[in-house]
Design a protein around this motif. Structure first.
Motif, PDB file in Angstrom:
ATOM      1  N   LYS A   1      -3.882   2.870  -7.948  1.00 36.91           N
ATOM      2  CA  LYS A   1      -4.972   2.133  -7.328  1.00 36.91           C
ATOM      3  C   LYS A   1      -4.897   0.683  -7.798  1.00 36.91           C
ATOM      4  CE  LYS A   1      -6.279   5.846  -5.358  1.00 36.91           C
ATOM      5  NZ  LYS A   1      -5.850   6.037  -3.951  1.00 36.91           N
TER       6      LYS A   1
ATOM      7  N   HIS B   1      -8.558   1.698  -2.790  1.00 37.41           N
ATOM      8  CA  HIS B   1      -8.378   0.476  -3.556  1.00 37.41           C
ATOM      9  C   HIS B   1      -9.654  -0.363  -3.520  1.00 37.41           C
ATOM     10  CE1 HIS B   1      -4.177   1.552  -3.772  1.00 37.41           C
ATOM     11  NE2 HIS B   1      -4.123   1.641  -2.445  1.00 37.41           N
TER      12      HIS B   1
ATOM     13  N   ASP C   1       0.712   4.075  -2.902  1.00 37.54           N
ATOM     14  CA  ASP C   1       0.448   5.480  -2.557  1.00 37.54           C
ATOM     15  C   ASP C   1       1.494   6.405  -3.169  1.00 37.54           C
ATOM     16  OD1 ASP C   1      -1.799   4.948  -1.103  1.00 37.54           O
ATOM     17  OD2 ASP C   1      -0.876   5.173   0.868  1.00 37.54           O
TER      18      ASP C   1
ATOM     19  N   SER D   1      -9.837   2.196   2.588  1.00 39.53           N
ATOM     20  CA  SER D   1      -9.713   3.614   2.966  1.00 39.53           C
ATOM     21  C   SER D   1      -8.769   4.365   2.040  1.00 39.53           C
ATOM     22  CB  SER D   1      -9.231   3.732   4.414  1.00 39.53           C
ATOM     23  OG  SER D   1      -7.859   3.388   4.540  1.00 39.53           O
ATOM     24  N   LYS D   2      -7.865   3.654   1.396  1.00 41.99           N
ATOM     25  CA  LYS D   2      -6.908   4.280   0.488  1.00 41.99           C
ATOM     26  C   LYS D   2      -7.391   4.289  -0.958  1.00 41.99           C
ATOM     27  CE  LYS D   2      -2.772   3.545   3.286  1.00 41.99           C
ATOM     28  NZ  LYS D   2      -2.394   4.988   3.293  1.00 41.99           N
TER      29      LYS D   2
ATOM     30  N   LEU E   1       0.826  -1.204   0.000  1.00 41.70           N
ATOM     31  CA  LEU E   1       0.000   0.000   0.000  1.00 41.70           C
ATOM     32  C   LEU E   1       0.865   1.261   0.000  1.00 41.70           C
ATOM     33  CD1 LEU E   1      -2.810  -1.030   2.515  1.00 41.70           C
ATOM     34  CD2 LEU E   1      -3.016  -0.793   0.027  1.00 41.70           C
ATOM     35  N   GLU E   2       1.960   1.226   0.730  1.00 41.39           N
ATOM     36  CA  GLU E   2       2.868   2.383   0.771  1.00 41.39           C
ATOM     37  C   GLU E   2       3.443   2.687  -0.610  1.00 41.39           C
ATOM     38  OE1 GLU E   2       5.934   1.889   3.648  1.00 41.39           O
ATOM     39  OE2 GLU E   2       4.548   1.714   5.343  1.00 41.39           O
TER      40      GLU E   2
END
Length: 253
Positions: A79, A104, A74, A101-102, A70-71
């Motif tokens: 995505k 995806h 980002d 929440s990010k 995820l990092e």
């Protein structure tokens, strides 16, 4: 007759990860990819003129590897879609919430990750249904995509997917990174970079035992593809960018 039986056994026992997903032996008739693709029953990739691709990650969530991935996503405004295992969703609900929440996408990848090559309809119903419930309980979100473990499918699996309002998603055959084998960071990166084209659905994993090669490979892949003008979207976003419905990407193995 003996020759026919031998050929049938060979077909059934083919390795799914060899690049050609084969129908489950529970099928009455084994149909080729074009049959399912033209009907929209299964998606391998999306014909589009836009320089967009979808990264997908199977077998998670994982407390260590998923956040690392995820990092990196980002960092490059990427995505992706995470096909989660229900049993692991129950163990790590906070990771699935983090994924959503990010921005995806979360898809269904069965509950215990059994082989779907010999699965009964009843077990398929249970595996898919329990995972839908686990995702909903953990996040309040209802998944709309399903990827069977190993890429195995037959008409029963397709029917169960439809009954759960799930689109069955596989992956571009030329974009199976085999990162689950931990083959080396550069080999994973090369697989993607040397074969990339519009509309690809790339197969990766966010849970590989004792390996962080996937997240490290992404650090090579994403900046290079971004430099080439590609953008990175969820599978559902990629599906919305499909060109003429009657246009199909040429199948390569």
């Amino acid at each position: 007759m003996l020759k026919f039986k031998t050929m049938l056994i060979l077909l059934v026992t083919m390795s799914i990860y060899s690049g050609n997903a084969v129908a489950s032996p529970t099928s009455q008739v084994v149909k080729d990819r074009s049959y399912y693709e033209e009907r929209g029953d299964i998606v391998w990739e999306v014909p589009t003129q836009k320089k967009t691709i979808a990264f997908t990650f199977d077998d998670g969530p994982d407390r260590k590897q998923t956040p690392k991935i995820l990092e990196v996503l980002d960092q490059y405004q990427a995505k992706a879609t995470f096909f989660v295992v229900g049993e692991r969703v129950e163990r790590f609900p906070e990771i699935v919430k983090l994924v959503l929440s990010k921005g995806h996408e979360v898809g269904n990848h069965s509950f215990y990750h059994p082989s779907f090559q010999n699965i009964s309809k009843e077990k398929a119903v249970n595996e898919i249904g329990k995972t839908q419930q686990a995702i909903l309980k953990a996040t309040g979100h209802t998944a709309v995509l399903f990827r069977p473990p190993g890429g195995s499918y037959d008409q029963n699996i397709i029917n169960v997917s439809k009954q759960n309002n799930l689109q069955l998603i596989l992956w571009s055959w030329h974009q199976d990174t085999k990162d689950w084998r931990a083959p080396g960071v550069q080999r994973i990166a090369n697989k993607v970079l040397k074969n990339v084209r519009n509309g690809d659905i790339i197969l990766m994993h966010d849970y590989v035992y004792n390996s962080s090669q996937t997240s490290e490979a992404l650090k090579i892949i994403l900046p290079e593809l971004k430099k080439q003008g590609y953008s990175f979207v969820t599978v559902s976003q990629l599906l919305s960018q499909k060109d003429n419905p009657n246009t199909h990407i040429k199948v390569t193995q």
